[in-house]
Design a protein around this motif. Structure first.
Motif, PDB file in Angstrom:
ATOM      1  N   ASN A 195       0.832  -1.190   0.000  1.00 52.15           N
ATOM      2  CA  ASN A 195       0.000   0.000   0.000  1.00 52.15           C
ATOM      3  C   ASN A 195       0.877   1.254   0.000  1.00 52.15           C
ATOM      4  O   ASN A 195       1.400   1.661   1.036  1.00 52.15           O
ATOM      5  CB  ASN A 195      -0.916  -0.010   1.221  1.00 52.15           C
ATOM      6  CG  ASN A 195      -1.954   1.068   1.183  1.00 52.15           C
ATOM      7  OD1 ASN A 195      -1.676   2.208   0.839  1.00 52.15           O
ATOM      8  ND2 ASN A 195      -3.174   0.716   1.571  1.00 52.15           N
ATOM      9  N   CYS A 197      -4.616  -0.439   6.424  1.00 47.95           N
ATOM     10  CA  CYS A 197      -4.675  -1.345   5.283  1.00 47.95           C
ATOM     11  C   CYS A 197      -5.771  -2.391   5.497  1.00 47.95           C
ATOM     12  O   CYS A 197      -5.820  -3.392   4.803  1.00 47.95           O
ATOM     13  CB  CYS A 197      -3.331  -2.046   5.096  1.00 47.95           C
ATOM     14  SG  CYS A 197      -1.990  -0.941   4.664  1.00 47.95           S
ATOM     15  N   GLY A 198      -6.614  -2.184   6.493  1.00 45.12           N
ATOM     16  CA  GLY A 198      -7.691  -3.121   6.808  1.00 45.12           C
ATOM     17  C   GLY A 198      -7.755  -3.344   8.306  1.00 45.12           C
ATOM     18  O   GLY A 198      -6.884  -2.889   9.054  1.00 45.12           O
ATOM     19  N   ARG A 225     -10.021 -10.631   8.090  1.00 46.60           N
ATOM     20  CA  ARG A 225      -9.526  -9.297   7.739  1.00 46.60           C
ATOM     21  C   ARG A 225     -10.532  -8.655   6.800  1.00 46.60           C
ATOM     22  O   ARG A 225     -11.012  -9.291   5.858  1.00 46.60           O
ATOM     23  CB  ARG A 225      -8.162  -9.385   7.064  1.00 46.60           C
ATOM     24  CG  ARG A 225      -7.615  -8.018   6.675  1.00 46.60           C
ATOM     25  CD  ARG A 225      -6.193  -8.123   6.181  1.00 46.60           C
ATOM     26  NE  ARG A 225      -5.772  -6.862   5.577  1.00 46.60           N
ATOM     27  CZ  ARG A 225      -4.529  -6.633   5.175  1.00 46.60           C
ATOM     28  NH1 ARG A 225      -3.602  -7.555   5.326  1.00 46.60           N
ATOM     29  NH2 ARG A 225      -4.216  -5.479   4.635  1.00 46.60           N
ATOM     30  N   ASN A 247     -11.425  -5.370   4.230  1.00 49.94           N
ATOM     31  CA  ASN A 247     -10.879  -4.324   3.371  1.00 49.94           C
ATOM     32  C   ASN A 247     -11.965  -3.832   2.432  1.00 49.94           C
ATOM     33  O   ASN A 247     -12.961  -4.521   2.220  1.00 49.94           O
ATOM     34  CB  ASN A 247      -9.732  -4.860   2.506  1.00 49.94           C
ATOM     35  CG  ASN A 247      -8.554  -5.309   3.313  1.00 49.94           C
ATOM     36  OD1 ASN A 247      -8.513  -6.439   3.775  1.00 49.94           O
ATOM     37  ND2 ASN A 247      -7.596  -4.430   3.483  1.00 49.94           N
ATOM     38  N   PRO A 295      -6.991  -0.549  -1.451  1.00 47.50           N
ATOM     39  CA  PRO A 295      -6.244  -1.162  -0.348  1.00 47.50           C
ATOM     40  C   PRO A 295      -6.151  -0.285   0.903  1.00 47.50           C
ATOM     41  O   PRO A 295      -5.688  -0.726   1.939  1.00 47.50           O
ATOM     42  CB  PRO A 295      -4.858  -1.401  -0.950  1.00 47.50           C
ATOM     43  CG  PRO A 295      -4.719  -0.322  -1.976  1.00 47.50           C
ATOM     44  CD  PRO A 295      -6.101  -0.114  -2.530  1.00 47.50           C
ATOM     45  N   LEU A 311      -7.920   1.963   3.876  1.00 40.02           N
ATOM     46  CA  LEU A 311      -9.157   2.088   4.644  1.00 40.02           C
ATOM     47  C   LEU A 311      -8.935   3.176   5.689  1.00 40.02           C
ATOM     48  O   LEU A 311      -7.951   3.137   6.427  1.00 40.02           O
ATOM     49  CB  LEU A 311      -9.460   0.750   5.325  1.00 40.02           C
ATOM     50  CG  LEU A 311     -10.806   0.547   5.971  1.00 40.02           C
ATOM     51  CD1 LEU A 311     -11.921   0.586   4.946  1.00 40.02           C
ATOM     52  CD2 LEU A 311     -10.831  -0.808   6.679  1.00 40.02           C
TER      53      LEU A 311
END
Length: 186
Positions: A12, A96-97, A109, A111, A116, A118
Motif C-alpha cells: 500500500n 490497510c484493513g 480481515r 478491506n 487497499p 481504509l
C-alpha cells in the motif's frame, strides 16, 4: 470490535507514504508497523491538512484499569468521556484493513473491495502522557454482520477533510451507512 488493525503492509503506497512522513517528522516516536494492538503508537491524520502525527491508541481506563479503544457512534456525543474529543479533535486512522473474530474465534480481515486503503473515523484528547485516540464503531453492514455485531466507522476519501474540520458534517456522518467490505479468513 476493531481491537486490531493493519497499520502498514508493503502493498500500500498511500499508507507507506503516511508512515514515511511520520518517521521523517518524528524520528524518535515508537511507531508500530504491521498488526496494531491497543496502546501502540501509530500515525493518525489530523487538522485541515491531514498532517500525520504519531499517537497512542486508547484512553487509559477508569481507575487505571485497562484501556478504552472504541466508542459507539450512536451515543458518542452523550458520553462525558468522549464528548469533548468528538466535538473538538477528530482524527483519521489510516489503515490497510482491520481484523475481527467471529464466535468460533476465527480471525477475518476486512478491506474495501477496490481500494487497499481504509480510513477509520476517530477522535483524540490529551492525557498526561500525550495525545491518545479512540476509533468509532457503528452497526455492521451486510458484509460484516455474520462475523461481528459492530464495525469501525469508515470514512470515504472525500470525507477526510470535512471529518477533521467540520463538526456538523462529522456528526451527520455518524449515521451514514457504511460501505460494503471484502472479508477473508486469516
Amino acid at each position: 470490535m476493531c481491537g486490531r488493525y493493519v497499520g502498514f503492509d508493503d502493498g500500500n503506497d498511500v499508507i507507506k507514504d503516511i508512515y514515511r512522513q511520520t518517521f521523517d517528522r518524528f524520528p524518535d516516536a515508537p511507531i508500530k508497523i504491521g498488526e496494531v494492538f491497543p496502546t501502540e503508537t501509530v500515525p493518525i491524520l489530523q487538522g485541515p491538512d491531514l498532517a500525520p502525527v504519531p499517537m497512542k491508541w486508547g484512553y487509559p481506563g477508569f481507575k487505571g484499569k485497562g484501556v478504552l479503544i472504541n466508542a459507539r457512534a450512536e451515543t458518542v456525543t452523550e458520553k462525558y468521556t468522549f464528548r469533548d474529543g468528538i466535538l473538538r479533535s477528530r482524527c483519521v486512522i489510516p489503515t490497510c484493513g482491520y481484523y475481527e473474530w467471529n464466535k468460533q474465534k476465527m480471525k477475518f480481515r476486512f478491506n474495501l473491495p477496490d481500494d487497499p486503503t481504509l480510513y477509520l473515523g476517530g477522535f483524540f484528547v490529551r492525557f498526561p502522557d500525550g495525545d491518545r485516540f479512540i476509533i468509532l464503531t457503528t452497526l455492521p453492514n451486510d458484509s460484516v454482520k455474520d462475523v461481528h455485531d459492530r464495525m469501525p466507522l469508515i470514512l470515504t476519501e472525500e470525507m477526510l477533510p470535512l471529518w477533521t474540520t467540520d463538526t456538523r458534517a462529522a456528526l451527520d456522518y455518524l449515521t451514514k451507512e457504511m460501505p460494503e467490505l471484502v472479508k477473508r479468513e486469516v
